[in-house]
Write an enzyme that holds these catalytic residues in place. Structure first.
Site, PDB file in Angstrom:
ATOM      1  CB  CYS A   1      68.164  20.001  43.572  1.00 10.41           C
ATOM      2  SG  CYS A   1      67.544  21.209  45.127  1.00 10.41           S
TER       3      CYS A   1
ATOM      4  NE  ARG B   1      56.864  24.335  36.360  1.00 10.10           N
ATOM      5  CZ  ARG B   1      57.234  25.099  37.526  1.00 10.10           C
ATOM      6  NH1 ARG B   1      55.966  25.337  38.052  1.00 10.10           N
ATOM      7  NH2 ARG B   1      58.269  24.655  38.272  1.00 10.10           N
TER       8      ARG B   1
ATOM      9  NE  ARG C   1      62.725  23.943  31.391  1.00 15.14           N
ATOM     10  CZ  ARG C   1      62.239  23.553  32.611  1.00 15.14           C
ATOM     11  NH1 ARG C   1      62.600  22.066  32.605  1.00 15.14           N
ATOM     12  NH2 ARG C   1      61.953  24.019  33.452  1.00 15.14           N
TER      13      ARG C   1
ATOM     14  CG  ASP D   1      59.776  16.791  36.080  1.00 16.45           C
ATOM     15  OD1 ASP D   1      60.248  16.952  36.925  1.00 16.45           O
ATOM     16  OD2 ASP D   1      58.893  17.019  35.478  1.00 16.45           O
TER      17      ASP D   1
ATOM     18  CB  SER E   1      62.882  23.812  40.152  1.00 11.19           C
ATOM     19  OG  SER E   1      61.524  23.128  39.912  1.00 11.19           O
TER      20      SER E   1
ATOM     21  CE1 TYR F   1      59.969  28.384  26.424  1.00 13.57           C
ATOM     22  CE2 TYR F   1      59.916  27.216  28.694  1.00 13.57           C
ATOM     23  CZ  TYR F   1      60.427  27.846  27.797  1.00 13.57           C
ATOM     24  OH  TYR F   1      61.914  27.608  27.809  1.00 13.57           O
TER      25      TYR F   1
ATOM     26  CE  LYS G   1      56.993  20.065  35.989  1.00 18.30           C
ATOM     27  NZ  LYS G   1      57.830  19.117  36.872  1.00 18.30           N
TER      28      LYS G   1
ATOM     29  CG  HIS H   1      58.386  17.299  40.992  1.00 19.03           C
ATOM     30  ND1 HIS H   1      58.551  18.552  41.684  1.00 19.03           N
ATOM     31  CD2 HIS H   1      58.762  17.290  39.655  1.00 19.03           C
ATOM     32  CE1 HIS H   1      59.525  19.173  40.481  1.00 19.03           C
ATOM     33  NE2 HIS H   1      59.288  18.412  39.505  1.00 19.03           N
TER      34      HIS H   1
HETATM   35  C1  OXD Z   1      60.040  21.824  36.970  1.00 19.33           C
HETATM   36  C2  OXD Z   1      60.305  21.389  35.737  1.00 19.33           C
HETATM   37  O1  OXD Z   1      60.217  23.216  37.369  1.00 19.33           O
HETATM   38  O2  OXD Z   1      60.318  20.089  35.630  1.00 19.33           O
HETATM   39  O3  OXD Z   1      59.975  21.218  38.204  1.00 19.33           O
HETATM   40  O4  OXD Z   1      60.319  22.058  34.985  1.00 19.33           O
HETATM   41 MN    MN Z   2      60.097  19.146  37.355  1.00 19.24          MN
END
Ligand code: OXD
Ligand code: MN
Length: 607
Positions: free
Chosen positions: A268, A73, A387, A291, A266, A215, A224, A244
């Protein structure tokens, strides 16, 4: 399906206008069938972009390698283009919407030449659920179409729900790489240079315009962009929550069930927590989502959550049979891998997969790569943000109600981050406002190597929503506070907890083992929701008594005392940091109640 067959006049006109601007060779409305998915994969194979993996080892799986400029991102190129800059707030990039549309319309002009324009009707959430929302993404990327098939519910069934005049969020996406006559991608991932990439959101008109990146969250616009940035604005306006957060189902040894959601920045271990295998005998954890959670009050006054997604778009490195066996099993088949390494027998490999690279592999850039453990500087074979896109229904522990259109009733919210010091293993908020305060100060420690900041610095990421809140974060805090104040029955609101699996000792070693042992903390949280479990009131919140959590192997009584104590000096520093460096960012929009929380904790610590 052809555009002319569409019943929804506004949708038809929107597609026709987009086609006139972007000038694709043809337009196809996606039906969401397996045949369509297979055709998308075939097109990307023919273009040299996808490699089929070993059908004995990974049936139905493919690997893509993206361009090195297009691997994550791009927050610096992500915009919240509300009419007023103040509505986007200090944590978002802002451009005037008319100006941004002008710039982007120029980029979109002819951007799909030589390509097919795919129109993807998608539902975030079970089709027809009253919590779900419909979007329509226009894209020139068959990779995006295939990923959307896994991540959302797509195709004709969504058009049926949309009817003749239903509401949808219109989403433009173009990779920004038109082809001249006869030109093909020839194995080169199509995208535009960084300074031409735009991930734009228009909150007032509920629109998403994405250009130049193929991407992840930049291109799979349901995730997102719609489910968090636009949905957070819808949720504010309509009185619900778009967060989130993972959603998990937990069953105690007596068979009693609760549902818990949790927000973590992110890196964690959110996906790992959503799928954990408890080490505590008799307890069971199942997955509803990993997520995003959308939550609305039900008739009974409880908050019900759905997972708006249908798949997992997880980070591959570090995923292994120890850290997350359920994710490993999920991605055994029918999965799209992006930017991981390829073994000689056409399987995938990544750093932290749990075993050494088998001989020479091909790295994410397509180059031969041989593991050299002595070389600490060796570039990784898999990109750190590589990913997997895997269907949620393949997860061995997916809860049977994961697609229930009415959602699941939530008993607890967790907030957490990587905090080596001060923040205890678990801490229950005294009330809703205290819980909102906890969410507002979420942060994670960053290392000097990862970001250009001083080691030990806490990067605050309120509610883990910093990159995903579609409006002013101060107003977002207010929305959370109001939700509690306006609740029909406050006793039915979820209880709020702050957890921290990442405490370190003076030698820099983690004190708490994490992973499956986190079930021990979840069990205490479960009991607290019923007003049970050994607990002690402290100045910072309600903490477990040292024996209330069943200790895992390797954690001594003293360790437990250490991670459950109130570190008075540490908390004073924490409060000073929030007061001096965090809250001032939100200016006049910071709700007074949050400053009051700071003062109240300070007073309790002093007293
Ligand atoms: C993030 C994801 O960055 O889920 O939170 O990709
Ligand atoms: Mn996320």
């Amino acid at each position: 399906m052809q555009t002319s067959e569409l019943k929804h006049a506004q949708l038809k006109k929107w597609i026709e206008d987009a086609a006139a601007l972007m000038q694709p060779d043809s337009v196809e409305v996606c039906d969401g069938t397996q045949a369509e998915y297979d055709r998308m994969i075939q097109i990307t194979k023919d273009a040299g972009l996808a490699t089929e993996l070993n059908p004995q080892k990974r049936p139905g799986c493919v690997l893509f390698r993206s361009d090195p400029s297009d691997v994550a991102r791009v927050e610096a190129r992500t915009y919240i283009a509300s009419k007023s800059k103040d509505d986007a707030g200090p944590t978002n990039n802002w451009v005037d919407p008319a100006e941004l549309k002008k710039t982007m319309s120029e980029l979109y002009k002819g951007s799909m030449k030589g390509r097919v324009m795919y129109v993807i009707p998608f539902s975030m959430g079970p089709v027809g659920s009253n919590i779900a929302k419909i979007g329509v993404e226009i894209t020139d990327s068959p990779y995006v179409v295939a990923n959307m098939h896994i991540m959302a519910r797509v195709g004709s069934k969504v058009l049926d729900v949309l009817g003749k005049d239903g509401f949808f969020v219109p989403c433009f996406h173009s990779v920004g790489k038109p082809l001249s006559p006869g030109q093909k991608d020839n194995g080169v991932w199509p995208c535009a240079p960084m300074d031409k990439k735009y991930i734009s959101h228009f909150p007032e008109t509920r629109e998403i315009w994405s250009y130049g990146s193929g991407y992840g969250g930049n291109a799979l616009l349901g995730k997102k962009c719609l489910a968090l940035r636009i949905a957070s604005v819808l949720a504010r306006d309509e009185g619900w929550l778009a967060e989130h957060m993972l959603i998990l189902k937990i069953t105690n040894p007596e068979g009693k069930v609760k549902y818990i959601t949790g927000a973590f920045p992110s890196a964690c271990g959110k996906t790992n927590l959503a799928m954990l295998i408890p080490t505590l005998p008799g307890w069971k954890v199942e997955t509803v989502g990993d997520d995003i959670a959308w939550m609305k009050f039900g008739e009974d006054g409880r908050l019900y959550a759905i997972n708006p997604e249908a798949g997992f778009f997880g980070v591959a490195p570090g995923t292994n049979n120890e850290s997350n066996k359920n994710a490993m099993d999920t991605i055994q088949k029918n999965t799209i891998f992006t930017n991981v390494a390829l073994t000689a027998d056409k399987d995938v490999w990544w750093e932290g997969i749990g075993y050494d690279a088998p001989g020479e592999v091909t790295d994410w850039k397509g180059k031969p790569w041989k593991q050299d453990k002595a070389n600490k500087e060796q570039e990784p074979a898999a990109h750190p943000n590589s990913r997997f896109t895997g269907p949620a229904k393949q997860c061995p522990v997916v809860a049977k109600e994961w697609e229930d259109p009415k959602g699941v009733p939530i008993s607890a919210f967790l907030f957490g981050g990587r905090r080596p010091k001060t923040i205890p293993l678990v801490n229950q908020a005294k009330d809703w406002a205290h819980g909102v305060f906890m969410g507002s100060i979420v942060g994670s420690e960053v290392t000097a190597a990862a970001l250009d900041v001083k080691a030990g610095t806490i990067r605050r990421d309120p509610f883990a929503m910093l990159p995903f809140c579609g409006y002013h974060m101060g107003d977002y805090f207010k929305h959370w506070l109001n939700l509690g104040k306006n609740a029909k029955d406050p006793s039915k609101l979820p209880k709020i907890f702050f957890v921290n699996w990442f405490r370190k000792n003076d030698a820099g070693k983690f004190i708490w083992p994490g992973y499956g042992d986190n079930s021990r903390v979840l069990a205490w949280i479960f009991d607290r929701c019923d007003g049970k479990g050994g607990a002690v009131e402290t100045p910072i919140g309600t903490l477990p008594t040292p024996d209330a959590i069943v200790r895992p192997n390797g954690v001594s009584e003293d360790d437990m005392k250490e991670i459950l104590k109130v570190d008075i000096e540490g908390w004073k520093a924490e409060i000073a940091d929030v007061r001096a460096n965090h809250y001032p960012k939100f200016g006049a929009k910071l709700p007074a109640e949050l400053n009051d929380q700071l003062s109240a904790i300070e007073k309790r610590l002093a007293g």
